[in-house]
Design a protein around this motif. Sequence first.
Motif, PDB file in Angstrom:
ATOM      1  N   GLU A  49      -0.095  -4.973   6.529  1.00 48.07           N
ATOM      2  CA  GLU A  49       1.282  -5.465   6.451  1.00 48.07           C
ATOM      3  C   GLU A  49       2.257  -4.561   7.191  1.00 48.07           C
ATOM      4  N   ARG A  50       1.903  -3.294   7.334  1.00 49.27           N
ATOM      5  CA  ARG A  50       2.786  -2.342   8.019  1.00 49.27           C
ATOM      6  C   ARG A  50       2.710  -2.446   9.532  1.00 49.27           C
ATOM      7  N   GLU A  55      -0.610   7.988   2.493  1.00 47.39           N
ATOM      8  CA  GLU A  55       0.690   7.477   2.046  1.00 47.39           C
ATOM      9  C   GLU A  55       1.111   8.138   0.732  1.00 47.39           C
ATOM     10  N   LYS A  73      -4.568   5.187   2.150  1.00 45.51           N
ATOM     11  CA  LYS A  73      -3.716   5.168   0.954  1.00 45.51           C
ATOM     12  C   LYS A  73      -3.393   6.584   0.497  1.00 45.51           C
ATOM     13  N   LEU A  94      -7.985  -2.768   0.157  1.00 53.54           N
ATOM     14  CA  LEU A  94      -6.543  -2.551   0.305  1.00 53.54           C
ATOM     15  C   LEU A  94      -6.057  -3.019   1.672  1.00 53.54           C
ATOM     16  N   GLU A 154      -9.956   2.947   3.998  1.00 50.12           N
ATOM     17  CA  GLU A 154      -8.808   2.358   3.305  1.00 50.12           C
ATOM     18  C   GLU A 154      -8.195   3.362   2.327  1.00 50.12           C
ATOM     19  N   VAL A 211      -4.909  -5.805   2.896  1.00 47.72           N
ATOM     20  CA  VAL A 211      -3.637  -6.545   2.981  1.00 47.72           C
ATOM     21  C   VAL A 211      -2.475  -5.569   3.055  1.00 47.72           C
ATOM     22  N   GLU A 212      -2.437  -4.604   2.136  1.00 46.45           N
ATOM     23  CA  GLU A 212      -1.330  -3.641   2.112  1.00 46.45           C
ATOM     24  C   GLU A 212      -1.295  -2.788   3.371  1.00 46.45           C
ATOM     25  N   LEU A 213      -2.494  -2.453   3.915  1.00 46.03           N
ATOM     26  CA  LEU A 213      -2.540  -1.580   5.083  1.00 46.03           C
ATOM     27  C   LEU A 213      -2.093  -2.306   6.351  1.00 46.03           C
TER      28      LEU A 213
END
Length: 895
Positions: free
Chosen positions: A78-79, A734, A731, A72, A727, A74-76
């Motif tokens: 990006e912030r 979140e 998640k 994960l 990771e 990429v998603e982590l």
Amino acid sequence: MTDDAANRQVTEATSQPAGSVPPIDQPGFYIVGVGASAGGLEALEQLFSGVSEECGMAFVVVQHLSPDFKSLMVELLERHTKMKIRRVVSGMLVEPNTVYLLPPKQEMIIQSGKLMLRERVGDGNLSLPIDRFFRSLARDQGPLGIAVVLSGTGSDGSRGLVDVHLGGGLVIAQAPETCKFDGMPKTAISSGMVDVVAAPHEIPELLMKYSSHPFASELQQSNVVPDSIERVFELVQKRHGIDFSEYKPATIGRRIERRIALNNDTELNQYISRLEADESELDQLFNDLLIGVTSFFRDPEAYEELQQRVLPELLSRHEPDADFRAWIAGCATGEEAYSIAICIHEIMRQTGKSFPIKIFATDLHRDALAIAHTGSYSTDALHEMDPELLERYFTQTGASYHVTSQIRDCIVFAPHNLVTDTPFTNLDLVCCRNVLIYFRTLVQRKVLSLFHFALCKGGILFLGASESPGELTDEFGVLNERWKLFRKLRDSNRMPSGQTKFRTSIALRPTSRGQSLARSIDTTATRLATLYDRLLERYMPPAILLDSAKHVLHVFGGAGRFLNYTDGRLSTNILDLVDGDLHLALAGGMQRVSRLKKPVVYPAIRASDGDRMVIVKLEINLIETKASSDNSYLITLVPVEPASSTSNVEGSHSLNLDEATLDRMSDLEAELRYTKEDLQATIEELETSNEELQATNEEMVASNEELQSTNEELHSVNEELYTVNAEYQKKITELTTLTNDMDNLLVSTEVHTLFLDNNLEIRRFTPRIAEVFSLLPQDIGRRIGAFTHSIVCDDLVEKIHRVLREGVTHEERLQDKRGQHYLLRVLPYQVGGATTGAVLTLIDIESLIQAQEEILRERERFERAIAANRDGIWDWPDLSQDEMWWSPTCWSLLG
């Protein structure tokens, strides 16, 4: 590109030595390789939070990822950054202002500015993806490569960053005190190749300062002025004893400029002040100036020529009992020395011959020699080696290979300065590859003269592809011009007459007059050596020169006729070459000389001269050497007339031997010989026991190494699981926040909402609908049909089932038992197009019903008022429409 092609490119790229010049089509901006493992997620977030989206650099993140879980990352990330984040696809071109992430189950290298992938092979070996990428980064980008090692356990990255450092790139390690797991940063720091140690949030500023520094941006050219750099050389020589002014200024200048950029100094004088005040920076500069690029069987064709043609011919002429002596100058971490030893052992194995091998491997860098002495190398370092050689001469322990004892025992690693230290002598082979190219012309000439002096006649000189014997070309025969293999032609020695101090100056270029002078000195030295030999032959009495162990070094004036040679293995010990009275006299006399430190003379000693006995005057002198504790003996044997045989020499010790004494001495010698044989047998038994103990110890060491390898594998698996866990923890955090928001939304809303799954089991509900169905928090998971409700709807469960079957929305108005009006709406709960449950909502429409009833009452009152009114009224609200309203009176009037 096929997987096989990608794998082949990855293999070819990682097999080449680091430190080579980057390819012409390199991208021209800094590429930052970031290695992270357990605990690295937080460090990556801090790092990228401080990096500008227009930084002009590319970041390639290499992690220990589990092959069983989706990443994960990429998603982590990006912030925390506005840069583009891409998961790597094989063949992807690296672009600035972009972050590239390694996919799971893949290994990655960079080649010609492109990221190449291959599937990670589960062969049981420990995977080291960070080391692999760092090595390729050093080979491909040279000084434009940057290696960053963040939190993690184990040692991955510590080997690859050495190549980045030697290639002129920057190496950064996370400060151990800021790591969740400090194994990787600590191992990297212990390698001595880390340039900067910093916290993750400090690294972005360091990268920007380094990339924008005027020296760092012009690494391809040396801007340091030779005259101004002498002070730097003086400081280094004072602390480490090495004069780098003898190296080419372009190479040294670039490395000094790199240190200037790392310390954010603006000029050389400022950096010199830093060196004068900070010894640790002086040590860092010293390590940077040493050049240590090497690999096993570098230039395979050259080694093939050496092993197939040159060495077999040389070894065929070698005496069976004599040592084969070789010198590997500038051996770095030992790969070249082990390669030469393997070549020789292979030839002996193929020909069935065996002889002692002594290889001297030398270098200036003591840390590199320590690595060479251990004989332990990674899988990547041996990737290109023939599998048969790998199996025959290496033992595998985990991800490392250890050189076998038969190879290690024949090599002596030692520190040595090619320019100032005395060379080895009587060598059969000198190998010095790609070292001379870093020296100035005069130093090259001097070192080549040392090599010529060190080689025996017919010895082999093995140089690098860009090197040659220079002015000594006439002294060497060419065996292979392409791979620089030469043979010494004559037995003349061109040892330089003295050590020369070179200065960093343009005026160092040799003049023709200087060259003529050097040639003249060499010629004179050779002529003098020949004259000395002639003088010794003519005027030296019969004499024998011995070393401290009583071995014969040289025989003068025909003294060889007093020596007796027997069948069997030849011994050079003087006591084995003489017998009778001469044997007794020498045995006792040399002990007296060693004890008294003055000559011992025996005026009349019987000695065997061929088939007859003669009387000789025996004189034993001790020759002491100030520079060494190894003394020598000079034995003089002068034949004397019988009349003078009884005369004594003042200050000497005479020897009178009668028959009884001789018999007694013979008995004592026999007893001593028996004792020596018994002692020798005991020593051999002890050696056998010691060998067994050593074998047991080696087995224990091997077992310990296997346990360490297993531990490293467990660490690697733990790192992968920790990365996945980190990771998912991120998640989960979140999702927890999102769930809390959802709960607060449901609590604050006045809508009655009930979530059901496919089995009509309660998943979630709002407080308002709990009043309708009398629900409690612990009722989650129970079927809705088990609860009574206050609404008037007998077939509610069947309606919900219909929604689940048909996937359509159901709506109807209904009342509860108190007469309260609601709008019942049942909707399918869909995920990815599939119905996984239902959502039941009750919307309170009581106010709406009341409003409608009030409107009806008002309409009735209006109609009654219109009917009572005698006036005709009509209404046309929209002239574009035909709809009009007529009052009864108006209608009757019109009708």
